[in-house]
Design an enzyme around this catalytic site. Structure first.
Site, PDB file in Angstrom:
ATOM      1  N   HIS A 184       1.061 -18.770  29.652  1.00  0.00           N
ATOM      2  CA  HIS A 184       1.448 -18.378  31.018  1.00  0.00           C
ATOM      3  C   HIS A 184       0.237 -17.873  31.820  1.00  0.00           C
ATOM      4  CE1 HIS A 184       1.885 -14.464  29.047  1.00  0.00           C
ATOM      5  NE2 HIS A 184       3.128 -14.707  28.639  1.00  0.00           N
TER       6      HIS A 184
ATOM      7  N   ASN B 287      -0.800 -14.436  33.834  1.00  0.00           N
ATOM      8  CA  ASN B 287       0.050 -13.311  33.454  1.00  0.00           C
ATOM      9  C   ASN B 287      -0.360 -12.739  32.102  1.00  0.00           C
ATOM     10  OD1 ASN B 287       2.355 -15.395  34.932  1.00  0.00           O
ATOM     11  ND2 ASN B 287       2.036 -13.343  35.743  1.00  0.00           N
TER      12      ASN B 287
ATOM     13  N   ARG C 209     -18.011 -11.454  38.635  1.00  0.00           N
ATOM     14  CA  ARG C 209     -18.978 -10.968  37.651  1.00  0.00           C
ATOM     15  C   ARG C 209     -18.320 -10.678  36.304  1.00  0.00           C
ATOM     16  NH1 ARG C 209     -20.980  -8.545  42.357  1.00  0.00           N
ATOM     17  NH2 ARG C 209     -19.803  -6.614  41.971  1.00  0.00           N
TER      18      ARG C 209
ATOM     19  N   ASP D   5       8.031 -20.636  38.406  1.00  0.00           N
ATOM     20  CA  ASP D   5       9.124 -20.073  39.210  1.00  0.00           C
ATOM     21  C   ASP D   5       8.679 -19.605  40.582  1.00  0.00           C
ATOM     22  OD1 ASP D   5       7.676 -17.848  38.443  1.00  0.00           O
ATOM     23  OD2 ASP D   5       9.365 -16.754  37.589  1.00  0.00           O
TER      24      ASP D   5
ATOM     25  N   HIS E 103       6.087 -15.477  39.157  1.00  0.00           N
ATOM     26  CA  HIS E 103       5.003 -15.043  38.284  1.00  0.00           C
ATOM     27  C   HIS E 103       3.634 -15.451  38.831  1.00  0.00           C
ATOM     28  CE1 HIS E 103       8.197 -14.369  35.328  1.00  0.00           C
ATOM     29  NE2 HIS E 103       7.311 -13.693  34.617  1.00  0.00           N
TER      30      HIS E 103
ATOM     31  N   ASP F 209       9.472 -19.838  30.320  1.00  0.00           N
ATOM     32  CA  ASP F 209       9.448 -18.470  29.782  1.00  0.00           C
ATOM     33  C   ASP F 209      10.833 -17.841  29.954  1.00  0.00           C
ATOM     34  OD1 ASP F 209       8.446 -16.224  28.542  1.00  0.00           O
ATOM     35  OD2 ASP F 209       7.299 -15.513  30.266  1.00  0.00           O
TER      36      ASP F 209
ATOM     37  N   LEU G 252       8.128  -7.537  35.713  1.00  0.00           N
ATOM     38  CA  LEU G 252       8.662  -8.843  35.357  1.00  0.00           C
ATOM     39  C   LEU G 252       8.743  -8.979  33.844  1.00  0.00           C
ATOM     40  CD1 LEU G 252       6.775 -11.148  37.885  1.00  0.00           C
ATOM     41  CD2 LEU G 252       9.227 -10.689  37.851  1.00  0.00           C
TER      42      LEU G 252
END
Length: 388
Positions: free
Chosen positions: A216, A219, A227, A247, A250, A271, A304
Site C-alpha cells: 500500500h 501508507n 534529502r 479508494d 488512502h 485492503d 484509517l
C-alpha cells in the site's frame, strides 16, 4: 443492452464488448470446462454501443475481510470473505493476515488452510495468504496491533505449513531481515516492503536481496523528502511492481497519478476489512475494533484502518481519474496476475481460465464467472462446504 449468457451442453458463451489481450472485440467469448476456447468478434470501440463490457476477473492481492468476516477470526471467515468479494467481480484473492501473537496467527492460518483445501463453490478462487506482519516496524504499525517482531525463517515455515503464503510484507530495516528476504525470495515468495521506516539505501539493499514490491504505497512507510527519499522514494525510483489502495481516500489523486507515471506495473488492491459490502457500523480487524462510516473504515481514534473498498468501485475510481477501462483493467487483473506468476488468468485469451466480470457501460457488475461457473450475485455471503 446487457450481455447475453448462453449455454449449450458443455459449451457456454457470453456476448458483449470483450477486452481481449489484443484489444476490444464486439462478439462472443466461449468456454468449456472452465477454460476459454474461442473469442469471436470484430474490433470495436466500446464507447460506440450500449452493450455490456466483459473484462478479466479482478485479482485482489490484499484482502483482510468482507461480508462481515475478518480472516483473523478463523473458522469460516475466509469462505465468507471470498463469497462477499466475488459479487463485486473479484475472481481470485489472497486472504491477508494482521500482526498478532504467534498462537493467534497459527489458529487463523490453520482455519484458512482448511478452507483452501475445501473452498466454497460460490466464492473467489483462493490463491493463498498475504502475510502482512508480524515482521514489521513497531513504529509504523498503522492500524496493526502491537505485536510486531523480527521475522525468522522458522516462524515462516510453521505458518506456511498451515496455509500457503504467497506474499510477505516486512520492514527491511529490522535486524536479520535482509537474509530473510533472500531466503523467501529463493522459495518464490513475493516479499514486499511495508510498515517500514527504512531509508532509501536500506530499501535498495532489500530490492537487491530479492524484495519485489511495496505494500500500500504511501501508507505506513517513510515518505518522500528531497534529502531523505525513504520508502516512497525508493518505490518511485526503482519499483517494477507496487500495490496501491485505490479508494482515493488512502491516496489522493495527485499522489496516485505521480506513482502511475513512475511505476510501470502499479496495481490496485482493496485492503478490505470485514466492513466491505456491509452497512455502516462496528467491525473487527484482527484484534482491533473498527468503524465503517460511508466509504471509510477507522479506528476509534479516527485513524484509517483498512477500507470498505471493492474492486468494482476501484475500477470506477480509476476511470474517474482519466484512465481508460483497458488500463484500469490491467491494474485490477493483468498486473497482479503477472506479479504472482499466474499464467492462467489476468487476461481474456484462448487457453486461459474463464474468469470473467461483465459490467454495464456505467461499470456496474452484471455477472461474474469463476472458472466458467456463474456466480449468484445477490446471494448472501456463503460458508465453507464443511469438508476437511
Amino acid at each position: 443492452m446487457s450481455a447475453e449468457w448462453q449455454g449449450y451442453g458443455g459449451e457456454q458463451r457470453l456476448g458483449g464488448n470483450i477486452l481481449t489481450a489484443d484489444g476490444w472485440l464486439l462478439g462472443d467469448i466461449v468456454w468449456r470446462d472452465g477454460v476459454i476456447t474461442a473469442i469471436e468478434g470484430e474490433p470495436v470501440d466500446p464507447g460506440t454501443n450500449d452493450r455490456d463490457i466483459i473484462l478479466p476477473g479482478f485479482i485482489d492481492l490484499h484482502v483482510h475481510g468482507g461480508g462481515g468476516a475478518d480472516l483473523m477470526e478463523g473458522g469460516e471467515s475466509l469462505a465468507t470473505l471470498a463469497c462477499a468479494h466475488v459479487r463485486f467481480g473479484t475472481t481470485s484473492l489472497l486472504g491477508t493476515s494482521m500482526t498478532a501473537t504467534r498462537e493467534t496467527l497459527e489458529t487463523a492460518l490453520a482455519d484458512a488452510g482448511r478452507i483452501m483445501r475445501a473452498p466454497p463453490v460460490d466464492g473467489a478462487d483462493l490463491l493463498g495468504i498475504h502475510l502482512e506482519g508480524p515482521f514489521i516496524n513497531p513504529d509504523r504499525l498503522g492500524a496493526q496491533p502491537p505485536h510486531a517482531r523480527a521475522g525468522t525463517l522458522a516462524e515462516f515455515d510453521v505458518l506456511d505449513a498451515l496455509a500457503p503464503i504467497r506474499v510477505v510484507t516486512l520492514a527491511p530495516e529490522i535486524d536479520g531481515h535482509t537474509a530473510l528476504i533472500a531466503a523467501l525470495s529463493e522459495r518464490g515468495v513475493r516479499v514486499q516492503i511495508g510498515h517500514s521506516a527504512a531509508d532509501y539505501g536500506c530499501c535498495c539493499a532489500a530490492l537487491t536481496a530479492g524484495a519485489s514490491g511495496f505494500t500500500h504505497l504511501y501508507n505506513a512507510m517513510s515518505g518522500l523528502h528531497h534529502r531523505d527519499a525513504g520508502v516512497v522514494g525508493a518505490a518511485l525510483a526503482h519499483a517494477d511492481y507496487c500495490e496501491m489502495i485505490a479508494d482515493l481516500i488512502h491516496v489522493e489523486m495527485g499522489a496516485l497519478l505521480a506513482a502511475r507515471r513512475a511505476i510501470s506495473n502499479l496495481y490496485a488492491v482493496t485492503d478490505a476489512t470485514a466492513a466491505a459490502g456491509m452497512p455502516d457500523g462496528e467491525y473487527r480487524l484482527g484484534e482491533q475494533r473498527v468503524y465503517k462510516c460511508g466509504e471509510t473504515v477507522r479506528l476509534a481514534d479516527g485513524a484509517l484502518a483498512g477500507s470498505a473498498l471493492t474492486m468494482d468501485r476501484a475500477l470506477r475510481n480509476l476511470v474517474s481519474l482519466g484512465l481508460s477501462v483497458a488500463e484500469a483493467s490491467a491494474w485490477l487483473s493483468t498486473r497482479p496476475a503477472r506479479y504472482l506468476g499466474l499464467s492462467d488468468r489476468g487476461e481474456l485469451a484462448v487457453g486461459r481460465r474463464a474468469d470473467l466480470v461483465c459490467l454495464s457501460p456505467r461499470l456496474e457488475v452484471h455477472c461474474v464467472q469463476v472458472a466458467g461457473r456463474q456466480i449468484a450475485l445477490h446471494k448472501a455471503p456463503c460458508q465453507g462446504n464443511g469438508d476437511s
